[in-house]
Design a protein around this motif. Sequence first.
Motif, short mmCIF file in Angstrom:
data_model
loop_
_atom_site.label_atom_id
_atom_site.label_comp_id
_atom_site.label_asym_id
_atom_site.label_seq_id
_atom_site.Cartn_x
_atom_site.Cartn_y
_atom_site.Cartn_z
N ASN A 162 3.16 14.87 -9.30
CA ASN A 162 3.19 15.99 -8.36
C ASN A 162 2.06 15.83 -7.34
OD1 ASN A 162 0.78 16.94 -9.58
ND2 ASN A 162 1.96 18.12 -11.09
N ALA A 163 1.92 16.81 -6.46
CA ALA A 163 0.95 16.69 -5.36
C ALA A 163 -0.48 16.57 -5.88
CB ALA A 163 1.07 17.90 -4.43
N ILE A 164 -0.82 17.35 -6.89
CA ILE A 164 -2.18 17.29 -7.45
C ILE A 164 -2.43 15.94 -8.10
CG2 ILE A 164 -3.73 18.26 -9.19
CD1 ILE A 164 -2.46 20.98 -8.68
N GLN A 165 -1.46 15.46 -8.85
CA GLN A 165 -1.61 14.16 -9.50
C GLN A 165 -1.71 13.04 -8.48
OE1 GLN A 165 1.96 14.56 -11.86
NE2 GLN A 165 0.80 14.93 -13.75
N LYS A 166 -0.96 13.14 -7.39
CA LYS A 166 -1.05 12.13 -6.33
C LYS A 166 -2.45 12.12 -5.72
CE LYS A 166 3.75 11.72 -4.79
NZ LYS A 166 4.68 11.83 -3.63
N TRP A 167 -3.00 13.30 -5.51
CA TRP A 167 -4.36 13.39 -4.97
C TRP A 167 -5.35 12.73 -5.92
CZ3 TRP A 167 -8.76 15.88 -6.84
CH2 TRP A 167 -9.84 15.94 -5.96
N GLN A 168 -5.18 12.96 -7.22
CA GLN A 168 -6.07 12.37 -8.21
C GLN A 168 -5.94 10.85 -8.25
OE1 GLN A 168 -4.64 14.60 -11.60
NE2 GLN A 168 -6.26 16.14 -11.44
N ILE A 169 -4.71 10.35 -8.12
CA ILE A 169 -4.48 8.91 -8.10
C ILE A 169 -5.15 8.28 -6.89
CG2 ILE A 169 -2.69 7.13 -7.83
CD1 ILE A 169 -0.82 9.03 -9.41
N LYS A 170 -4.96 8.91 -5.73
CA LYS A 170 -5.57 8.39 -4.50
C LYS A 170 -7.09 8.40 -4.60
CE LYS A 170 -5.78 9.15 0.49
NZ LYS A 170 -5.31 9.99 1.62
N SER A 179 0.82 -1.21 0.00
CA SER A 179 0.00 0.00 0.00
C SER A 179 0.85 1.27 0.00
CB SER A 179 -0.92 -0.01 1.22
OG SER A 179 -1.64 1.20 1.34
N LEU A 180 1.96 1.23 0.72
CA LEU A 180 2.79 2.42 0.87
C LEU A 180 3.69 2.70 -0.32
CD1 LEU A 180 3.87 2.01 4.61
CD2 LEU A 180 2.38 3.78 3.68
N LEU A 181 4.09 1.65 -1.05
CA LEU A 181 5.16 1.82 -2.03
C LEU A 181 4.80 1.46 -3.47
CD1 LEU A 181 8.08 0.26 0.06
CD2 LEU A 181 7.60 2.69 -0.30
N SER A 182 3.75 0.70 -3.69
CA SER A 182 3.53 0.13 -5.02
C SER A 182 2.86 1.08 -6.01
CB SER A 182 2.70 -1.15 -4.92
OG SER A 182 3.43 -2.16 -4.27
N PHE A 183 2.13 2.04 -5.50
CA PHE A 183 1.36 2.92 -6.38
C PHE A 183 2.14 4.20 -6.69
CE2 PHE A 183 -1.50 0.28 -3.88
CZ PHE A 183 -2.22 -0.35 -4.88
N ASP A 184 1.72 4.88 -7.73
CA ASP A 184 2.47 6.06 -8.17
C ASP A 184 2.42 7.20 -7.16
OD1 ASP A 184 3.38 4.87 -10.45
OD2 ASP A 184 1.90 5.76 -11.78
N ASP A 185 1.46 7.16 -6.24
CA ASP A 185 1.41 8.18 -5.20
C ASP A 185 2.04 7.66 -3.90
OD1 ASP A 185 -0.58 6.31 -4.69
OD2 ASP A 185 -1.94 7.76 -3.78
N GLY A 186 2.87 6.64 -4.02
CA GLY A 186 3.47 6.03 -2.85
C GLY A 186 4.53 6.90 -2.19
N VAL A 187 5.00 6.42 -1.05
CA VAL A 187 6.02 7.14 -0.28
C VAL A 187 7.35 7.08 -1.04
CG1 VAL A 187 7.28 7.24 1.90
CG2 VAL A 187 4.87 6.54 1.87
N PRO A 188 7.98 8.22 -1.32
CA PRO A 188 9.30 8.19 -1.98
C PRO A 188 10.36 7.68 -0.99
CG PRO A 188 8.24 10.36 -2.16
CD PRO A 188 7.49 9.59 -1.13
N VAL A 189 11.08 6.65 -1.39
CA VAL A 189 12.10 6.08 -0.50
C VAL A 189 13.42 5.99 -1.25
CG1 VAL A 189 10.47 4.76 0.90
CG2 VAL A 189 11.42 3.73 -1.17
#
Length: 243
Positions: free
Chosen positions: A228-236, A141-151
């Motif tokens: 970016n932040a907006i795209q992450k919100w849209q993905i979520k 959940s945290l890492l697999s999607f494009d809005d995941g946590v950058p590590v």
Amino acid sequence: MKFNTLAQKAAKGSAPAFKGGALEVEHLITFALAHGEEGAAKIERLSALYGWLDDGLLPDGSRVVPFGRWARACAAFARGGVPAVQPLLAESAMADIAIGVLESVRSVDAVEALLAFGEDSDWHGDDPAHPAWKAVSGLNSLLSFDDGVPVPHTTRQRLHRLLVRAWSDAPTDRLRSLCLYTLRGATTPEALAWAQALVLDAPTLIAARKMAVKTIKRRLDPTYTAPNAIQKWQIKRARNSAT
């Protein structure tokens, strides 16, 4: 969320207050994330006031949300962050709750905590609800999607090594599929090569590998740009709508 709102949800609703009233786990987590030490004390106050249960199984056989345990984990995070939640992973009664809190935190240190727990875990068993497999699900959940946590790269390498070990011990195609889906977060050439080299027969595993390989290749492409932040919100939002 304000404390009065949280308290009202706990006191009202179709369920009695000791079962949480109209409260949901997400409300506790959101409150803990927003209010820190002060929030911890208020969560503990509500838990004591309403006698929230630690055991999710009642004497009559019915199940309820163990808000007492969720309150403990959320208060721990509110008071001390991820380091305060990590010791709860070692408690059999608290591990799954702690994993749920860490998954909601969505930070690099939460990812590191789940990785460390997985590295120290015994992977034998076929129950997806076992804490070790719940940790893998949390990492997915945290890492697999494009809005995941950058590590960092080293964390992705650790994830790959963890999943290779989990794969070798996974007794069912369902759990092996989980390993492959989670591999999307291990964006390294080594992870890609490992996935491509697997000899698979089950259609579910072939489909999971196809998705993992496609995602890793896309993210390894030099032209790939993280959303970016907006795209992450849209993905979520799209993901939540789908579920």
